[in-house]
Scaffold this active site. Structure first.
Site, PDB file in Angstrom:
ATOM      1  N   CYS A   1       0.845  -1.205   0.000  1.00  0.00           N
ATOM      2  CA  CYS A   1       0.000   0.000   0.000  1.00  0.00           C
ATOM      3  C   CYS A   1       0.877   1.251   0.000  1.00  0.00           C
ATOM      4  O   CYS A   1       1.403   1.637   1.040  1.00  0.00           O
ATOM      5  CB  CYS A   1      -0.911  -0.001   1.223  1.00  0.00           C
TER       6      CYS A   1
ATOM      7  N   CYS B   1      -0.440   4.093   2.219  1.00  0.00           N
ATOM      8  CA  CYS B   1      -0.209   3.929   3.660  1.00  0.00           C
ATOM      9  C   CYS B   1       1.254   4.184   4.029  1.00  0.00           C
ATOM     10  O   CYS B   1       1.549   4.766   5.050  1.00  0.00           O
ATOM     11  CB  CYS B   1      -0.535   2.513   4.120  1.00  0.00           C
ATOM     12  N   ASP B   2       2.165   3.697   3.198  1.00  0.00           N
ATOM     13  CA  ASP B   2       3.565   3.632   3.617  1.00  0.00           C
ATOM     14  C   ASP B   2       4.526   4.535   2.845  1.00  0.00           C
ATOM     15  O   ASP B   2       5.692   4.632   3.210  1.00  0.00           O
ATOM     16  CB  ASP B   2       4.055   2.170   3.500  1.00  0.00           C
TER      17      ASP B   2
END
Ligand code: NAP
Length: 313
Positions: free
Chosen positions: A142, A145-146
């Protein structure tokens, strides 16, 4: 837990919806507006994969785009306004052999006259050494997200489809170098994304597979093999983002619903599954479109059909 276990709370509902991505949220809205007071069991991935997307630019009505989490919260609010109930709980077992259908979570049971399954799909793993041990330590599925953790660092993206390129483009916001590693010499991704990736200075390594992810506390490199020459090499990197397709979340329904060869729920155009009264919508039954708008449309259709089913039965 057993059939005779009376200590567990039992919740009765006309419609239970499993999953709270765009399909589940839309189904909840339509079922709520039909005054069926649906219960939504969100599962562990509130908002589905849409909620992990930084900006959704192709959902109608948002000319400037909309955040994935933002639209998920708007969906929920709208469904709740008409009486949908959201439970942050996960189905662990289902019994579809008779109506009402039984859905069991860790601590409670739900009995549903109709069931709408919108449990979505999960990212596929590469299944190479180092992947599991380094997940969260540089291996990610992701970018939204990261990506932030890779400011000024080098990352590789594995895959050649729309997801890989979309996420690679997103990662150029943070990373100093983004390299897509694809197993063939031609990308599967659409031409617009290919053009945008090149404009964003994404680098490409073709005909190459990742054979190992190297690192102890964090990713330091990937081992590569050229599929035509068989030549092996190592590429230093701080992160590995993997986008090589998805597997539908249908484990719970094996043996109870008809699934296709890849595990997707078989459903017809009216979102009906092989069990009357059980409907499916979104990525759990759709490997093709995988768009917020198509999943939302299917969720609405499933709720309309479930409403008709309840009227007839
Ligand atoms: P996908 O189209 O199935 O692409 C998966 C990619 O991963 C392919 O390039 C495939 O290689 C590669 N791959 C698969 N298994 C692999 C393995 N074990 N090792 C290395 N590479 C592997 O999946 P996706 O990109 O997630 O897209 C799925 C659907 O969603 C598509 O219909 C896509 O159009 C849609 N989507 C659309 C958008 C958008 O419109 N903006 C964004 C994301 C996704 P091969 O090419 O060799 O098979």
């Amino acid at each position: 837990m057993s059939a005779t276990d009376t200590s567990r709370p039992v919740n009765k509902a006309k419609i239970v919806i499993l999953g709270a991505g765009p399909a589940g949220m839309s189904a909840a809205l339509y079922a709520a507006r039909a005054e069926l007071q649906p219960i939504v069991l969100t599962g562990s991935q509130y908002g589905g994969q849409a909620a992990l997307t930084h900006t959704i630019e192709n959902y109608p009505g948002f000319p400037e785009g909309v955040g994935g989490m933002q639209i998920s919260e708007l969906f929920q609010k709208q469904a709740e306004r008409f009486g949908a109930r959201f439970e942050f709980d996960t189905a662990e077992a289902v019994d579809l052999s008779q109506r009402p259908f039984k859905i069991s979570t860790y601590s409670q049971d739900y009995l549903a006259d109709a069931l709408i399954i919108t449990t979505g799909a999960s990212p596929n793993l590469l299944n190479v050494p180092g992947e599991k041990a380094l997940t969260g330590k540089g291996v990610s599925y992701c970018a939204t997200c990261d990506g932030w953790f890779f400011k000024g660092k080098k990352v590789v993206v594995v895959g050649g489809g729309d997801s890989a390129l979309e996420e690679a483009i997103f990662l150029t916001r943070y990373a100093s170098e983004v390299t897509v590693i694809h197993r063939r010499d031609a990308l599967r991704a659409g031409v617009i994304l290919q053009k945008r990736a090149r404009e964003a200075n994404v680098q490409f390594v073709f005909d190459t597979v990742v054979t190992e992810i190297v690192g102890v506390q964090a990713v330091t490199a990937v081992k590569l093999r050229h599929v035509k020459t068989e030549e092996t090499s190592e590429l230093a990197t701080d992160g590995v983002f993997i986008f090589i397709g998805h597997t539908p979340n249908t484990q719970l329904f094996k043996g109870q619903l008809e699934l296709d060869g890849k595990g997707y729920i078989v459903s017809d155009i009216q979102m009906r599954t092989s069990v009357p009264g059980v409907f499916a919508a979104g990525e759990v039954c759709d490997p093709n479109y995988r768009q917020v708008v198509t999943s939302a449309g299917m969720g609405a259709a499933a709720a309309i059909q479930a409403t008709r089913f309840l009227e007839e039965h």
